[in-house]
Design a protein around this motif. Structure first.
Motif, PDB file in Angstrom:
ATOM      1  N   LYS A  76     -14.992 -45.293 -64.856  1.00  0.00           N
ATOM      2  CA  LYS A  76     -13.794 -46.011 -64.444  1.00  0.00           C
ATOM      3  C   LYS A  76     -12.674 -45.039 -64.124  1.00  0.00           C
ATOM      4  O   LYS A  76     -12.373 -44.131 -64.911  1.00  0.00           O
ATOM      5  N   ILE A  77     -12.048 -45.227 -62.955  1.00  0.00           N
ATOM      6  CA  ILE A  77     -10.877 -44.463 -62.549  1.00  0.00           C
ATOM      7  C   ILE A  77      -9.719 -45.432 -62.358  1.00  0.00           C
ATOM      8  O   ILE A  77      -9.868 -46.481 -61.742  1.00  0.00           O
ATOM      9  N   GLU A  78      -8.558 -45.068 -62.911  1.00  0.00           N
ATOM     10  CA  GLU A  78      -7.346 -45.841 -62.673  1.00  0.00           C
ATOM     11  C   GLU A  78      -6.252 -44.902 -62.176  1.00  0.00           C
ATOM     12  O   GLU A  78      -6.274 -43.700 -62.448  1.00  0.00           O
ATOM     13  N   ARG A  79      -5.291 -45.475 -61.442  1.00  0.00           N
ATOM     14  CA  ARG A  79      -4.231 -44.669 -60.842  1.00  0.00           C
ATOM     15  C   ARG A  79      -2.895 -45.370 -61.025  1.00  0.00           C
ATOM     16  O   ARG A  79      -2.803 -46.594 -60.963  1.00  0.00           O
ATOM     17  N   GLY A  80      -1.857 -44.597 -61.261  1.00  0.00           N
ATOM     18  CA  GLY A  80      -0.511 -45.136 -61.368  1.00  0.00           C
ATOM     19  C   GLY A  80       0.489 -44.224 -60.690  1.00  0.00           C
ATOM     20  O   GLY A  80       0.248 -43.027 -60.530  1.00  0.00           O
ATOM     21  N   ILE A  81       1.601 -44.788 -60.280  1.00  0.00           N
ATOM     22  CA  ILE A  81       2.677 -44.015 -59.667  1.00  0.00           C
ATOM     23  C   ILE A  81       3.804 -43.875 -60.684  1.00  0.00           C
ATOM     24  O   ILE A  81       4.387 -44.856 -61.136  1.00  0.00           O
ATOM     25  N   ILE A  82       4.076 -42.627 -61.053  1.00  0.00           N
ATOM     26  CA  ILE A  82       5.135 -42.352 -62.025  1.00  0.00           C
ATOM     27  C   ILE A  82       6.501 -42.395 -61.355  1.00  0.00           C
ATOM     28  O   ILE A  82       7.457 -42.947 -61.889  1.00  0.00           O
ATOM     29  N   HIS A  83       6.593 -41.778 -60.174  1.00  0.00           N
ATOM     30  CA  HIS A  83       7.863 -41.699 -59.459  1.00  0.00           C
ATOM     31  C   HIS A  83       7.564 -41.747 -57.964  1.00  0.00           C
ATOM     32  O   HIS A  83       7.057 -40.782 -57.399  1.00  0.00           O
ATOM     33  N   PRO A  84       7.855 -42.859 -57.292  1.00  0.00           N
ATOM     34  CA  PRO A  84       7.510 -42.957 -55.877  1.00  0.00           C
ATOM     35  C   PRO A  84       8.376 -42.054 -55.001  1.00  0.00           C
ATOM     36  O   PRO A  84       9.596 -41.997 -55.163  1.00  0.00           O
TER      37      PRO A  84
END
Length: 435
Positions: A76-84
């Motif tokens: 499983k891979i997940e991705r998030g944006i900390i600072h756009p």
């Protein structure tokens, strides 16, 4: 090779050459991210939240600061944006710190700017949702009179359990010099800044480069140079460590307490003396053994076309300091007719924290940078095996997640569709997984 791959699709390439385990695989873990070399840890194994496995991050080509997690058991891979869309500059990659409650802090900056940020996950182990970034505004009026207004580059956070979970944060902030602050409330408020290393007399253009490592308990190790190898004709490598309110040399001799900072490079332990014949140096990684003795990976540059990787290990009394290999020249793609702006940008190398006798490195093979694992033998010779082979694109800047456990390590690196400059790139992050 396809240029555009869905970020969340797992690409499994079972290695076909015999030196790797048949259960090894190379996986794309983020299709749009790059990182620089002096903000760490850029990848960590989580201790409080096993499901997430490891987390890492980088800077996307639109300037967003991103995080991703990988769990090998769940594939499983997940991705998030900390600072756009902060800024397209790979110096801004986040450095991660797991708190005792399992939440994760990410520290990052804009490159040589007036902004130093921290953001935290809203839930333990979940990098898909981040709180609104907050600025950390460091201050020390006495230091400001000497070093001027802080301009932030790099972030290196460490939590020391022996100091009641005090967080230390280091970076290049005051007068281009390594600087530290600390927090006793898990990052909500911060101390005044203290410049750590500063050659005398003060020169605002001089900038020592530092790699850090911590055991997470009581000690923070640092290895650093006089300055930038482009500017210092005899750039050398030094070592010191912080423990219990003071800095020490490798043999335990006191350099100075924190209240007496800064110290000069020559006050620390000399690891490598730069000179015209052997070349000026730059640091790439460091770890420490169970006794707290340092292991350092760096490069020396007898010419800008010859980047010689080196390995230094301290046994408590003396240093083992040996060459590994000539990795070739820089990896940025120099525009035709122009002079390379960053001729000391080596492919890079990293020490395996699970086995300090092994390093992962990037070197030129048939004109392309490939990732290899090298191991130092008892007689000081090296054996090697390929991680990548016959690549179409450069494979650079390997990194092993901190605080991994087990006999084998996951190693991550950048694959460059394009890398002309730290503000002009298209890169993805790949990983070798041994299941």
């Amino acid at each position: 090779m396809q240029k555009n791959i869905n970020r969340f699709v797992l690409v499994l390439l079972v290695l076909s050459f015999g030196c790797q385990s048949p259960k090894s695989s190379i996986q794309v873990v983020d299709e749009d991210a790059a990182w620089c070399w002096f903000s760490d840890p850029r990848a960590i194994k989580l201790n409080q939240h096993d499901e997430a496995g490891l987390i890492s991050g980088g800077v996307a080509k639109d300037g967003s600061v991103v995080a991703f997690s990988y769990n090998s058991a769940l594939q499983k891979i997940e991705r998030g944006i900390i600072h756009p869309q902060l800024e397209k500059d790979d110096h801004n990659n986040p450095a991660f710190l797991e708190l005792p409650d399992g939440k994760i802090l990410a520290f990052y900056t804009r490159h040589h700017n007036k902004e130093l940020f921290v953001s935290g996950t809203t839930k333990p182990g979940d990098i898909t949702d981040w709180e609104q970034p907050q600025q950390i505004n460091i201050s020390n009026p006495a230091e400001a009179e000497i070093y001027g207004t802080p301009y932030y580059t790099y972030a290196n956070p460490f939590l020391l359990s022996s100091e009641e979970n005090r967080i230390y944060l280091f970076g290049r902030w005051m007068g281009f010099k390594p600087t530290m602050i600390w927090s006793d409330d898990l990052g909500k408020t911060w101390s005044n800044s203290r410049v750590v290393v500063c050659p005398q007399p003060f020169d605002a253009g001089n900038r020592p480069y530092v790699k850090y490592f911590s055991d997470g308990s009581k000690r923070i190790h640092i290895t650093f140079t006089d300055g930038h190898p482009r500017n210092e004709p005899a750039n050398s490598v030094y070592y010191a460590y912080y423990e219990n309110g003071a800095f020490y040399r490798a043999d335990g001799a006191l350099i100075c307490p924190v209240d007496s900072l800064p110290f000069e490079p020559g006050d620390a332990t000399l690891v490598y003396q730069g000179n015209k014949e052997q070349g000026r140096a730059w640091v790439y990684d460091m770890k420490a053994d169970e006794q707290g003795n340092p292991v350092i990976a760096y490069a020396r540059y007898p010419t800008e076309q010859d980047h010689i990787y080196r390995y230094a290990r301290y046994d408590g009394n003396k240093w083992q300091n040996v060459d590994i290999c000539n990795s070739g020249k820089w990896f940025p793609e120099t525009p035709e007719g122009e002079k390379e702006r960053e001729p000391h940008y080596s492919g890079g190398l990293v020490i395996d924290g699970n086995n300090l006798s092994e390093v992962y490195l990037s070197r030129q093979v048939n004109g392309i940078f490939e990732i290899e694992k090298w191991r130092i033998n008892g007689n000081g010779s090296w054996s090697q095996e390929a991680v990548t082979r016959n690549s179409e694109l450069d494979q650079v800047r390997p990194f092993v997640p901190w605080w991994s456990s087990g006999e084998t390590a996951d190693v991550l690196w950048m694959e460059n569709e394009k890398y002309v400059h730290y503000t002009d790139y298209e890169s993805r992050i790949k990983m070798l997984v041994r299941e």
